[in-house]
Write a protein that holds these residues in place. Structure first.
Motif, short mmCIF file in Angstrom:
data_model
loop_
_atom_site.label_atom_id
_atom_site.label_comp_id
_atom_site.label_asym_id
_atom_site.label_seq_id
_atom_site.Cartn_x
_atom_site.Cartn_y
_atom_site.Cartn_z
N ASP A 1 0.73 -1.23 0.00
CA ASP A 1 -0.04 0.02 0.02
C ASP A 1 0.83 1.38 -0.09
OD1 ASP A 1 -2.16 -1.73 0.15
OD2 ASP A 1 -2.57 -1.26 2.19
N GLU A 2 1.81 1.27 0.84
CA GLU A 2 2.70 2.40 0.89
C GLU A 2 3.66 2.54 -0.19
OE1 GLU A 2 4.73 1.47 4.60
OE2 GLU A 2 3.01 2.12 5.79
N ASN A 3 4.25 1.63 -0.86
CA ASN A 3 5.05 1.55 -2.12
C ASN A 3 4.47 0.77 -3.05
OD1 ASN A 3 7.30 2.44 -3.74
ND2 ASN A 3 8.73 2.08 -2.40
N PRO A 4 3.37 0.95 -3.90
CA PRO A 4 3.00 -0.10 -4.76
C PRO A 4 4.08 -0.34 -6.11
CG PRO A 4 1.42 1.70 -4.26
CD PRO A 4 2.69 2.15 -3.74
N LEU A 5 4.77 0.74 -6.50
CA LEU A 5 5.43 0.34 -7.59
C LEU A 5 6.80 -0.36 -7.31
CD1 LEU A 5 5.40 4.04 -9.34
CD2 LEU A 5 4.42 1.68 -10.11
N LYS A 6 7.25 -0.56 -5.95
CA LYS A 6 8.21 -1.34 -5.71
C LYS A 6 7.83 -2.77 -5.58
CE LYS A 6 11.46 -2.13 -1.83
NZ LYS A 6 11.91 -1.82 -0.05
N GLU B 1 1.80 -1.63 -15.19
CA GLU B 1 0.55 -2.18 -15.56
C GLU B 1 -0.50 -2.82 -14.57
OE1 GLU B 1 3.51 -3.24 -16.37
OE2 GLU B 1 4.10 -2.55 -18.44
N THR B 2 0.06 -3.24 -13.75
CA THR B 2 -0.86 -4.03 -12.38
C THR B 2 -1.62 -2.79 -11.80
OG1 THR B 2 0.40 -5.97 -12.33
CG2 THR B 2 -1.15 -5.09 -10.58
N VAL B 3 -0.67 -1.79 -11.31
CA VAL B 3 -1.18 -0.43 -10.87
C VAL B 3 -2.27 0.14 -11.53
CG1 VAL B 3 -0.41 1.62 -9.90
CG2 VAL B 3 1.21 -0.18 -9.28
N LYS B 4 -2.07 0.25 -12.74
CA LYS B 4 -2.84 1.00 -13.77
C LYS B 4 -4.23 0.27 -13.94
CE LYS B 4 -3.27 3.18 -18.24
NZ LYS B 4 -2.50 3.34 -19.41
N ASN B 5 -3.94 -1.11 -13.96
CA ASN B 5 -5.11 -1.72 -14.21
C ASN B 5 -6.16 -2.12 -13.05
OD1 ASN B 5 -6.89 -3.67 -15.57
ND2 ASN B 5 -5.70 -5.53 -15.09
N LEU B 6 -5.43 -2.10 -11.74
CA LEU B 6 -6.27 -2.28 -10.44
C LEU B 6 -6.84 -0.94 -9.99
CD1 LEU B 6 -4.22 -5.06 -8.54
CD2 LEU B 6 -6.32 -5.20 -10.07
N VAL C 1 -4.77 2.80 -3.56
CA VAL C 1 -5.24 2.27 -2.24
C VAL C 1 -6.80 2.53 -2.02
CG1 VAL C 1 -5.12 2.65 0.33
CG2 VAL C 1 -3.10 2.69 -1.14
N SER C 2 -7.16 3.64 -2.55
CA SER C 2 -8.58 3.87 -2.63
C SER C 2 -9.63 3.25 -3.62
CB SER C 2 -8.94 5.41 -2.84
OG SER C 2 -8.49 5.62 -4.15
N SER C 3 -8.56 2.27 -4.58
CA SER C 3 -9.55 1.43 -5.60
C SER C 3 -10.12 0.24 -4.94
CB SER C 3 -8.49 0.98 -6.47
OG SER C 3 -9.13 -0.01 -7.36
N LYS C 4 -11.50 0.06 -5.10
CA LYS C 4 -12.14 -1.11 -4.73
C LYS C 4 -11.60 -2.32 -5.29
CE LYS C 4 -16.34 1.51 -3.52
NZ LYS C 4 -17.91 1.62 -4.04
N SER D 1 -8.69 -3.15 -3.35
CA SER D 1 -8.83 -3.59 -2.17
C SER D 1 -9.26 -4.94 -2.10
CB SER D 1 -10.02 -2.63 -1.49
OG SER D 1 -9.54 -1.47 -1.35
N PHE D 2 -10.28 -5.36 -3.15
CA PHE D 2 -10.73 -6.59 -3.19
C PHE D 2 -9.41 -7.72 -3.48
CE2 PHE D 2 -11.78 -10.11 -5.93
CZ PHE D 2 -13.06 -10.90 -5.33
N ALA D 3 -8.55 -7.39 -3.99
CA ALA D 3 -7.40 -8.26 -4.47
C ALA D 3 -6.57 -8.47 -3.20
CB ALA D 3 -6.52 -7.60 -5.48
#
Length: 341
Positions: free
Chosen positions: A99-104, A109-114, A122-125, A128-130
């Motif tokens: 959560d604190e450092n997603p790109l690490k 592509e995953t960050v953009k997709n989710l 972090v605010s993406s539902k 959060s589900f994943a």
């Protein structure tokens, strides 16, 4: 009920009501961060007092069967909390690192997709589900060993309901402590990388995008309870420390409790759906401007089934299941104990 005007959007409103109570906010954040441990904590609080009282107050039921049901409830709670604490905490810490450092830990592509249309990942539902699949899934993974320990502890807990012949010698814990901070940090880092690799996979991302709006918290809890019960029944049948004549009532009690709990849980969830939506809408109004508002709402969705189902499971169902288990056992007195083997 009046709500004061919010002058600073980044602070909790000055209105000190139920919706912005600090204890409530901390509890909801705890539920969102570690739903498995939240469920275990709620179970610990409810089963330590409410469930034994409910079971022992069951009318027209064999006293020993009631004691055995209480022992099962207490041993289940103790083992459940300790195992959940040990197993869920590392996963919760690992997800927090992501959560604190997603790109690490995740691919771009995953960050953009989710992330979808949300302002942050972090605010993406969907995200959060994943991550909740890992945090809530811990309970499902460790269901079998938890049931084994529950069954093993029943004879020991039964001693609480009998006369103490003597006091056993108990070794006092030493005051020496060892710092494992460095080991914990390295382990958490490795676990975060492992979880990140799984989240990077297309099947999980597609699954998250498809089912993130479902009642996943209750579904996972129901699957976990089912597996726990089946594993417990198997361990009870094999146990050599539980009296043969007491096995059937204990097994019937577990099966009836789980069946009523799951069925009743879904019925209550459906009946309280509108009231929950109103609660969330009111919560958003009172706490608008809070940086982690989506996390609190996520916590509401995790806490709801835990508290509602827990209330029924630990207060109402123990009386019904203990009564029915005793009656079912009396109806099958003619059966031989070997049938359990």
């Amino acid at each position: 009920m009046k709500i004061n005007t919010i002058t600073n959007q980044n602070k909790i409103p000055s209105f000190k009501g139920f919706y912005n109570n600090k204890l409530l906010l901390k509890s909801l954040k705890f539920a969102a961060d570690n739903g498995t441990l939240f469920n275990a904590t709620a179970s610990l609080m409810l089963s330590s007092v409410a469930r034994p009282v409910a079971i022992m107050s069951t009318p027209k039921t064999d006293k020993e069967n009631k004691k055995l049901a209480c022992a099962k409830a207490l041993s289940s709670t103790i083992t459940g909390y300790l195992i959940m604490l040990l197993a869920s905490s590392p996963v919760a810490r690992a997800v927090k690192k992501i959560d604190e450092n997603p790109l690490k830990f995740l691919k771009k592509e995953t960050v953009k997709n989710l992330k979808g249309n949300s302002k942050t990942l972090v605010s993406s539902k969907i995200y959060s589900f994943a991550t909740q699949l890992f945090k809530l899934g811990v309970g499902f993974v460790i269901a079998a060993p938890k049931s084994a320990l529950t069954c093993a502890l029943i004879p020991a807990v039964m001693l609480l309901f009998g006369k103490r012949k003597h006091k056993d010698h108990i070794n006092k814990p030493t005051s020496k402590t060892i710092s494992f901070k460095g080991i914990y940090n390295n382990a958490t880092e490795l676990l975060a990388k492992g979880i990140g690799k799984v989240i990077d996979t297309k099947p999980l991302q597609n699954f998250a995008k498809k089912y993130y709006e479902t009642n996943y918290a209750q579904h996972i809890t129901s699957l976990t309870d089912t597996l726990l019960t089946l594993a417990f029944v198997q361990q009870t049948v094999k146990s050599k420390k539980i009296e043969q004549k007491r096995k059937k009532p204990l097994i019937y009690n577990s099966l009836i409790s789980t069946g009523l709990c799951i069925g009743g849980g879904y019925a209550i969830n459906s009946a309280t759906k509108k009231s929950t939506e109103k609660f969330i809408d009111k919560f958003k109004i009172v706490n608008r401007g809070l940086p982690e508002i989506e996390k609190y709402i996520e916590g509401i969705k995790i806490a709801k089934p835990a508290l509602l189902i827990g209330g029924i499971y630990y207060i109402l169902i123990p009386v019904i299941s203990t009564f029915l288990a005793d009656r079912t056992d009396n109806m099958h007195k003619f059966e031989k104990p070997q049938l359990l083997k």
